[in-house]
Write a protein that holds these residues in place. Structure first.
Motif, PDB file in Angstrom:
ATOM      1  N   PRO A 104      30.861  44.990  90.990  1.00 41.36           N
ATOM      2  CA  PRO A 104      30.296  43.761  90.924  1.00 41.36           C
ATOM      3  C   PRO A 104      29.052  43.818  91.640  1.00 41.36           C
ATOM      4  O   PRO A 104      28.961  44.277  92.480  1.00 41.36           O
ATOM      5  CB  PRO A 104      31.399  42.865  91.449  1.00 41.36           C
ATOM      6  N   TYR A 105      28.307  42.993  91.200  1.00 39.13           N
ATOM      7  CA  TYR A 105      26.962  42.641  91.792  1.00 39.13           C
ATOM      8  C   TYR A 105      26.202  41.461  91.239  1.00 39.13           C
ATOM      9  O   TYR A 105      26.615  40.907  90.314  1.00 39.13           O
ATOM     10  CB  TYR A 105      25.926  44.054  91.601  1.00 39.13           C
ATOM     11  N   GLN A 106      25.450  41.001  92.055  1.00 36.81           N
ATOM     12  CA  GLN A 106      24.531  39.945  91.655  1.00 36.81           C
ATOM     13  C   GLN A 106      23.095  40.153  91.784  1.00 36.81           C
ATOM     14  O   GLN A 106      22.853  40.806  92.810  1.00 36.81           O
ATOM     15  CB  GLN A 106      25.012  38.584  92.419  1.00 36.81           C
ATOM     16  N   PHE A 107      22.325  39.178  91.161  1.00 35.32           N
ATOM     17  CA  PHE A 107      20.593  39.465  91.499  1.00 35.32           C
ATOM     18  C   PHE A 107      20.381  38.394  92.478  1.00 35.32           C
ATOM     19  O   PHE A 107      21.073  37.376  92.665  1.00 35.32           O
ATOM     20  CB  PHE A 107      20.040  39.228  90.418  1.00 35.32           C
ATOM     21  N   ASP A 108      19.598  38.747  93.164  1.00 35.77           N
ATOM     22  CA  ASP A 108      18.909  38.052  94.273  1.00 35.77           C
ATOM     23  C   ASP A 108      17.439  38.050  94.370  1.00 35.77           C
ATOM     24  O   ASP A 108      16.610  38.866  93.997  1.00 35.77           O
ATOM     25  CB  ASP A 108      19.226  38.351  95.620  1.00 35.77           C
ATOM     26  N   LYS A 130      31.111  38.146  95.446  1.00 37.93           N
ATOM     27  CA  LYS A 130      30.767  38.293  93.961  1.00 37.93           C
ATOM     28  C   LYS A 130      29.869  39.678  94.099  1.00 37.93           C
ATOM     29  O   LYS A 130      29.273  40.051  92.937  1.00 37.93           O
ATOM     30  CB  LYS A 130      29.974  37.457  93.586  1.00 37.93           C
ATOM     31  N   GLY A 131      29.907  40.542  95.331  1.00 34.67           N
ATOM     32  CA  GLY A 131      29.288  41.923  95.123  1.00 34.67           C
ATOM     33  C   GLY A 131      27.909  41.807  95.817  1.00 34.67           C
ATOM     34  O   GLY A 131      27.308  40.847  96.267  1.00 34.67           O
ATOM     35  N   PRO A 132      27.549  43.091  95.871  1.00 36.67           N
ATOM     36  CA  PRO A 132      25.934  43.347  96.479  1.00 36.67           C
ATOM     37  C   PRO A 132      25.114  42.529  95.639  1.00 36.67           C
ATOM     38  O   PRO A 132      24.943  42.258  94.427  1.00 36.67           O
ATOM     39  CB  PRO A 132      25.896  44.953  96.651  1.00 36.67           C
ATOM     40  N   GLY A 133      23.945  42.197  96.417  1.00 42.66           N
ATOM     41  CA  GLY A 133      22.844  41.402  95.797  1.00 42.66           C
ATOM     42  C   GLY A 133      21.649  42.517  95.699  1.00 42.66           C
ATOM     43  O   GLY A 133      21.344  43.207  96.514  1.00 42.66           O
ATOM     44  N   ILE A 134      21.473  42.563  94.285  1.00 40.64           N
ATOM     45  CA  ILE A 134      20.241  43.410  93.928  1.00 40.64           C
ATOM     46  C   ILE A 134      18.964  42.330  93.919  1.00 40.64           C
ATOM     47  O   ILE A 134      18.737  41.523  93.243  1.00 40.64           O
ATOM     48  CB  ILE A 134      20.222  44.083  92.751  1.00 40.64           C
ATOM     49  N   VAL A 135      18.077  42.687  94.901  1.00 41.02           N
ATOM     50  CA  VAL A 135      16.897  41.957  95.183  1.00 41.02           C
ATOM     51  C   VAL A 135      15.733  42.343  94.218  1.00 41.02           C
ATOM     52  O   VAL A 135      15.308  43.439  93.957  1.00 41.02           O
ATOM     53  CB  VAL A 135      16.349  42.019  96.527  1.00 41.02           C
ATOM     54  N   LEU A 136      15.329  41.417  93.312  1.00 44.15           N
ATOM     55  CA  LEU A 136      14.226  41.511  92.402  1.00 44.15           C
ATOM     56  C   LEU A 136      13.074  41.268  92.995  1.00 44.15           C
ATOM     57  O   LEU A 136      12.174  42.064  92.510  1.00 44.15           O
ATOM     58  CB  LEU A 136      14.496  40.368  91.282  1.00 44.15           C
ATOM     59  N   TYR A 137      12.947  40.539  93.900  1.00 37.12           N
ATOM     60  CA  TYR A 137      11.569  39.820  94.336  1.00 37.12           C
ATOM     61  C   TYR A 137      11.738  39.385  95.731  1.00 37.12           C
ATOM     62  O   TYR A 137      12.909  38.352  95.727  1.00 37.12           O
ATOM     63  CB  TYR A 137      10.995  39.021  93.469  1.00 37.12           C
ATOM     64  N   ASP A 138      10.950  39.602  96.897  1.00 37.05           N
ATOM     65  CA  ASP A 138      10.967  38.742  97.802  1.00 37.05           C
ATOM     66  C   ASP A 138       9.470  38.749  98.189  1.00 37.05           C
ATOM     67  O   ASP A 138       8.536  39.387  97.846  1.00 37.05           O
ATOM     68  CB  ASP A 138      11.995  39.312  99.298  1.00 37.05           C
TER      69      ASP A 138
END
Length: 361
Positions: free
Chosen positions: A289-293, A258-266
């Motif tokens: 495509p991208y998804q949030f992580d 589903k695409g690269p994960g764009i990290v919001l917070y870790d």
């Protein structure tokens, strides 16, 4: 094994290489082999991180793309009188994925095959069988009959121990199974971004970096960033896949393909809002495509990068990966290729004016 194309050959070479934290030499040699033709120069920092530089505009901003070279593994600590080898984990391990697994011990006299063992369940109490085996009770059997024999074979405290697994293209050829995806996939992305930019005009100076010792505290990222002094940085790493049985979206959002994960917070950082918005804007523009992580229990090299020197706007981009921190993991080739494409397109747009605008958003 099926015939491998150029990309799969590189991925196999990177994942087959062996390098726990503090022992990344073999991985660095493989990464150097692939990245050198796309670089103006390659240097290392004092801990051994690889730093490949490619100048587009010598007056432009410095952009760093980092993947860590080290993988989780083990280190020999002692040999008992019967020749069984005991170890220290190097990086995070869960005992339930370790038992009965094949490993390779790297000695001064060469490689030795071992198998991880523990007390068999048949002689445990019913209560003990319900509990995971404690890592301190696991040992490595190399077939030696005594401590003296193990030492004659070259085993000594400090030797690197690495999981054994062969790179495999699964029946769905997009699904790739290998050890050390965490984080040779990040190294491969840094290589291919440099490759894409070799013949492209880009308004900056790009650094493809392979960091060391990420799995024991993001250490190489700190020294490499201090050496490069980037204006913006990307850490590329694996993310937790949430698409296997029993995992809810609340626990892990990433899905393979589903695409690269764009990290919001870790646990190591809050992602830089200006850089995050710019990257997702480019992805929307290019229909990538991208998804949030979000990973409240983990971190990436960005955690060290963003607090180095005066501070560096940074973003972590992840590849959803199943079964990380075990002997083998699975990821999707489309996610790899879309991440390379996205970072390439982002870098092509990062001129000095744009970077200045991002930095203060």
């Amino acid at each position: 094994m099926a015939q491998l194309d150029q990309t799969l050959t590189m991925l196999k070479d990177l994942t087959d290489a062996n390098g726990i934290p503090g022992n990344e030499k073999e991985v660095r040699e493989v990464m150097t082999k692939y990245i050198k033709e796309y670089s103006d120069e390659i240097v290392t920092d004092g801990l051994g991180s690889l730093i490949a530089k490619k100048t587009g505009d010598e007056n432009g901003p410095k952009i760093m793309v980092a993947g860590h070279m080290d993988e989780v593994g083990f280190m020999v600590t002692r040999i008992d009188e019967k020749g069984f080898v005991y170890f220290q984990t190097v990086g995070g391990w869960w005992s339930q994925v370790m038992l009965a697994q094949r490993v390779t011990i790297f000695t001064a006299k060469g490689e030795l095959t071992g198998i991880m063992g523990s007390k068999p369940p048949h002689i445990l109490s019913a209560e003990a069988r319900k509990k995971p085996v404690d890592i301190k009770d696991i040992f490595i059997d190399i077939g030696a009959s005594s401590a003296e024999e193990a030492k004659e074979w070259g085993v000594r405290p400090g030797d690197m121990v690495v999981p054994y697994f062969e790179f495999t293209v699964m029946n769905n050829p997009k699904m790739l199974l290998a050890k050390a995806w965490d984080n040779r996939i990040g190294c491969a992305i840094a290589i291919d971004v440099m490759k894409n930019l070799k013949t492209e005009q880009h308004p900056n100076i790009v650094y493809g970096v392979g960091t060391v010792q990420e799995e024991v505290g993001l250490r190489g990222a700190k020294t490499a960033t201090f050496k490069v002094q980037p204006d913006l940085a990307f850490a590329v790493d694996v993310g937790i896949a949430g698409d296997t049985p029993g995992v809810t979206e609340k626990e892990a959002m990433g899905k393979l393909g589903k695409g690269p994960g764009i990290v919001l917070y870790d646990a190591s950082m809050v992602s830089h809002k200006g850089l995050r918005d710019f990257v997702t804007g480019v992805a929307d523009e290019m229909n990538i495509p991208y998804q949030f992580d979000a990973m409240p229990g983990g971190g990436t090299d960005s955690g060290s990068i963003h607090v180095t020197a005066n501070g560096v706007p940074a973003l972590s981009i992840t590849i959803a990966t199943r079964y990380i921190h075990s002997h083998a993991a699975v990821l999707h080739r489309d996610d790899y290729e879309n991440t390379v494409k996205l970072i390439t397109e982002v870098i092509k747009r990062l001129d000095r004016e744009t970077v200045n605008k991002i930095t203060f958003e």
